[in-house]
Design an enzyme around this catalytic site. Structure first.
Site, PDB file in Angstrom:
ATOM      1  N   ALA A 107      64.420  65.457   0.792  1.00 23.71           N
ATOM      2  CA  ALA A 107      65.297  66.250  -0.073  1.00 23.71           C
ATOM      3  C   ALA A 107      66.076  67.288   0.724  1.00 23.71           C
ATOM      4  O   ALA A 107      66.631  68.224   0.165  1.00 23.71           O
ATOM      5  CB  ALA A 107      64.464  66.930  -1.157  1.00 23.71           C
ATOM      6  N   THR A 127      74.819  72.300  12.737  1.00 19.56           N
ATOM      7  CA  THR A 127      75.275  73.118  13.865  1.00 19.56           C
ATOM      8  C   THR A 127      74.151  73.320  14.878  1.00 19.56           C
ATOM      9  O   THR A 127      74.422  73.604  16.039  1.00 19.56           O
ATOM     10  CB  THR A 127      75.736  74.514  13.373  1.00 19.56           C
ATOM     11  OG1 THR A 127      74.731  75.016  12.489  1.00 19.56           O
ATOM     12  CG2 THR A 127      77.062  74.439  12.638  1.00 19.56           C
ATOM     13  N   ASP A 128      72.897  73.155  14.450  1.00 21.69           N
ATOM     14  CA  ASP A 128      71.786  73.516  15.356  1.00 21.69           C
ATOM     15  C   ASP A 128      71.752  72.660  16.613  1.00 21.69           C
ATOM     16  O   ASP A 128      71.593  73.169  17.721  1.00 21.69           O
ATOM     17  CB  ASP A 128      70.423  73.545  14.630  1.00 21.69           C
ATOM     18  CG  ASP A 128      69.997  72.247  13.968  1.00 21.69           C
ATOM     19  OD1 ASP A 128      70.805  71.292  13.897  1.00 21.69           O
ATOM     20  OD2 ASP A 128      68.825  72.182  13.517  1.00 21.69           O
ATOM     21  N   SER A 144      60.656  68.748   5.089  1.00 22.03           N
ATOM     22  CA  SER A 144      59.229  68.439   4.919  1.00 22.03           C
ATOM     23  C   SER A 144      58.649  67.871   6.212  1.00 22.03           C
ATOM     24  O   SER A 144      57.495  68.140   6.556  1.00 22.03           O
ATOM     25  CB  SER A 144      59.040  67.430   3.787  1.00 22.03           C
ATOM     26  OG  SER A 144      59.766  66.251   4.061  1.00 22.03           O
ATOM     27  N   SER A 145      59.437  67.113   6.963  1.00 19.63           N
ATOM     28  CA  SER A 145      58.908  66.504   8.187  1.00 19.63           C
ATOM     29  C   SER A 145      58.561  67.585   9.212  1.00 19.63           C
ATOM     30  O   SER A 145      57.539  67.503   9.894  1.00 19.63           O
ATOM     31  CB  SER A 145      59.920  65.520   8.778  1.00 19.63           C
ATOM     32  OG  SER A 145      61.098  66.195   9.141  1.00 19.63           O
ATOM     33  N   ASP A 158      64.731  73.731  11.722  1.00 21.62           N
ATOM     34  CA  ASP A 158      63.656  73.560  10.742  1.00 21.62           C
ATOM     35  C   ASP A 158      62.331  74.125  11.243  1.00 21.62           C
ATOM     36  O   ASP A 158      61.617  74.824  10.524  1.00 21.62           O
ATOM     37  CB  ASP A 158      63.489  72.076  10.405  1.00 21.62           C
ATOM     38  CG  ASP A 158      64.749  71.501   9.779  1.00 21.62           C
ATOM     39  OD1 ASP A 158      65.681  72.282   9.519  1.00 21.62           O
ATOM     40  OD2 ASP A 158      64.797  70.278   9.563  1.00 21.62           O
ATOM     41  N   GLU A 212      59.039  66.862  17.544  1.00 24.00           N
ATOM     42  CA  GLU A 212      59.569  66.016  16.463  1.00 24.00           C
ATOM     43  C   GLU A 212      60.546  64.952  16.978  1.00 24.00           C
ATOM     44  O   GLU A 212      60.818  63.970  16.288  1.00 24.00           O
ATOM     45  CB  GLU A 212      60.200  66.898  15.374  1.00 24.00           C
ATOM     46  CG  GLU A 212      60.249  66.162  14.056  1.00 24.00           C
ATOM     47  CD  GLU A 212      60.550  67.016  12.853  1.00 24.00           C
ATOM     48  OE1 GLU A 212      60.183  68.212  12.834  1.00 24.00           O
ATOM     49  OE2 GLU A 212      61.160  66.476  11.915  1.00 24.00           O
TER      50      GLU A 212
END
Ligand code: NG1
Length: 447
Positions: free
Chosen positions: A148, A54-55, A152-153, A197, A186
């Protein structure tokens, strides 16, 4: 460091293990780069309780930072070179110069997550920036598991952004503007992800989830911290199946939802994101959204994937699913708001029901689940002390998150441990996670 570590991870976490991890990282840094000052930065991974995909549609999310993180140790250099090593052998050392145009490495290369913030910083500050000698430490069991669905990125992007900003004396605003910077940084890797994130890695508070309204406003973004229900805990059940967002599937979902917007604009020209549909009748919107469209149909109707995708990597699909993808986003937004309200009222039964519905929507409408994730979610949801369980993160593998009564954890571990990966027979791994505070500069030490 011991006090810092205790304050960060809480007294329940094995402080001695963390202490050893930090000491090993400092020793490895000194061995690589010699004695002198070293600054230590940390950025956590995240779990998403509800609000998947949704982001980037400017909708709602309810994530929390987890107590697994990435450390970056860094020392400034006198030139614009960045040398970065990793404590894990599978990530070889990399070097690059900070300029406003840093050529990206091949898709999936770990250094792209450091090159992205360096390039964006060079573009935005227009100053010549100092490089750094750096070391990344994200090893298990304290690091964020890779691929996962635990971000982490973004943890690496955030840690690198913090290091580059601090070493260049660029004032750090630890809030929304830093998070928005990291999220744009990113995009360098080719995905067109949303803000969830990086925001979670930066703005989280211990023992709280973070409600974020991903629609930007003149004043920034609206967010609030939501305490987790008392005597309950978050369990992550890792399927062991791995996925990379730099593969074609993630951007395909991005473009499918943008296609929906493009088609809806014929009747509602003012809408820009699926979020705008919250006040429109779904039955009327649905008429404008075909179940699927082929690449040829798009071409015939003069719809360019390239312009829908902007500068993100183009998915090479032949068929694009439209109506179900849009329905997932719209119904998921409603579920996030309903979960926030139900948590405030202490109505955990409703929270659980909404988590189950969210998993079904991710499985059937967004098609991001896998048979193993479905089996894990079902097994967890059958447990009488589990409030609700659903896949978390981008999907196509990764983890299921379960909100469970604290006393039920051992029994839940036992139940899911019989589930195995279909091809390699590996058992799924479960662990408890305590919502952690957001990223930061921990210390500068003279070694
Ligand atoms: P993960 O689960 O870390 O791959 C991705 C996106 C998020 C969000 C989720 C799905 C990035 C960096 N992260 O996260 O923005 O869209 O998928 O809810 O692109």
């Amino acid at each position: 460091m011991r006090d810092t570590i205790e304050a960060l991870y809480g007294q329940e976490s094995p402080v001695a293990g963390q202490n050893q991890r930090y000491n090993e990282a400092l020793a490895a840094f000194q061995e690589l780069y010699g004695p002198g000052p070293v600054s230590l930065f940390r950025a956590p991974g995240r779990v998403n309780l509800i609000g998947e995909h949704t982001d980037y549609n400017q909708g709602y999310v309810l994530p929390a930072a987890i107590d697994r993180d990435i450390l970056m140790l860094a020392r400034p250099r006198d030139d614009a070179e960045v040398r970065v090593a990793n404590m894990e052998d599978e990530y070889p050392p990399r070097e690059f110069s900070i300029t406003p145009n840093i050529p990206p490495r091949p898709v999936g290369d770990w250094a792209n997550y450091i090159q992205g913030p360096a390039e964006l910083l060079a573009r935005e500050t227009q100053d010549s920036l100092r490089g750094m000698n750096a070391l990344v430490c994200g090893r298990p069991p304290w690091g964020v598991p890779r691929g996962a669905g635990l971000a982490s990125s973004s943890a690496l992007t955030v840690a690198a952004s913090l290091a580059l900003m601090r070493l260049n004396s660029i004032p750090l605003s630890y809030g929304v503007s830093l998070a928005a910077f990291c999220s744009r940084a990113e995009w360098y890797v080719g995905t067109r992800g949303g803000i969830m994130d990086q925001f979670t890695a930066i703005l989280s508070q211990r023992d709280h989830a973070l409600f974020i309204d991903c629609r930007p406003r003149a004043s920034g973004y609206r967010y609030s911290h939501a305490p987790l229900p008392e005597e309950h805990t978050l369990v992550l059940i890792d399927s062991g199946e791995r996925h990379r967002n730099t593969g074609p599937l993630y951007n395909q979902r991005v473009v499918e939802t943008r296609l929906g917007i493009h088609l809806l604009k014929s009747r509602y020209p003012w809408i820009t994101h699926l979020r705008d549909l919250e006040d429109l009748p779904w039955d009327e919107c649905r008429e404008l959204l075909p179940e699927e469209m082929t690449a040829d149909e798009l071409y015939d109707r003069g719809i360019s994937l390239q312009s829908l995708m902007e500068d993100g990597t183009l998915p090479q699909a032949e068929t694009f699913v439209v109506q179900r993808r849009c329905r997932h986003v719209i119904t998921e937004n409603d579920r996030v708001l309903a979960v926030v309200e139900a948590m405030q009222k202490g109505d955990l039964e409703r929270v659980g029901k909404l988590m189950v519905e969210s998993h079904a929507s991710a499985r059937d409408d967004y098609e991001i689940s896998t048979p193993l994730l479905d089996r894990i979610a079902d097994a967890a949801n059958e447990h009488p002390d589990v409030v609700g369980a659903r896949l978390t993160g981008a999907g196509w593998g990764g983890c299921v998150v379960a909100l469970a009564r604290a006393g039920a954890v051992d029994d839940l571990f036992e139940r899911v441990s019989s589930l195995r990966h279909e091809t390699n027979g590996q058992a799924v791994q479960a662990f408890v996670t305590q919502p952690a505070p957001g990223a930061g500069h921990l210390a500068t030490i003279n070694m």
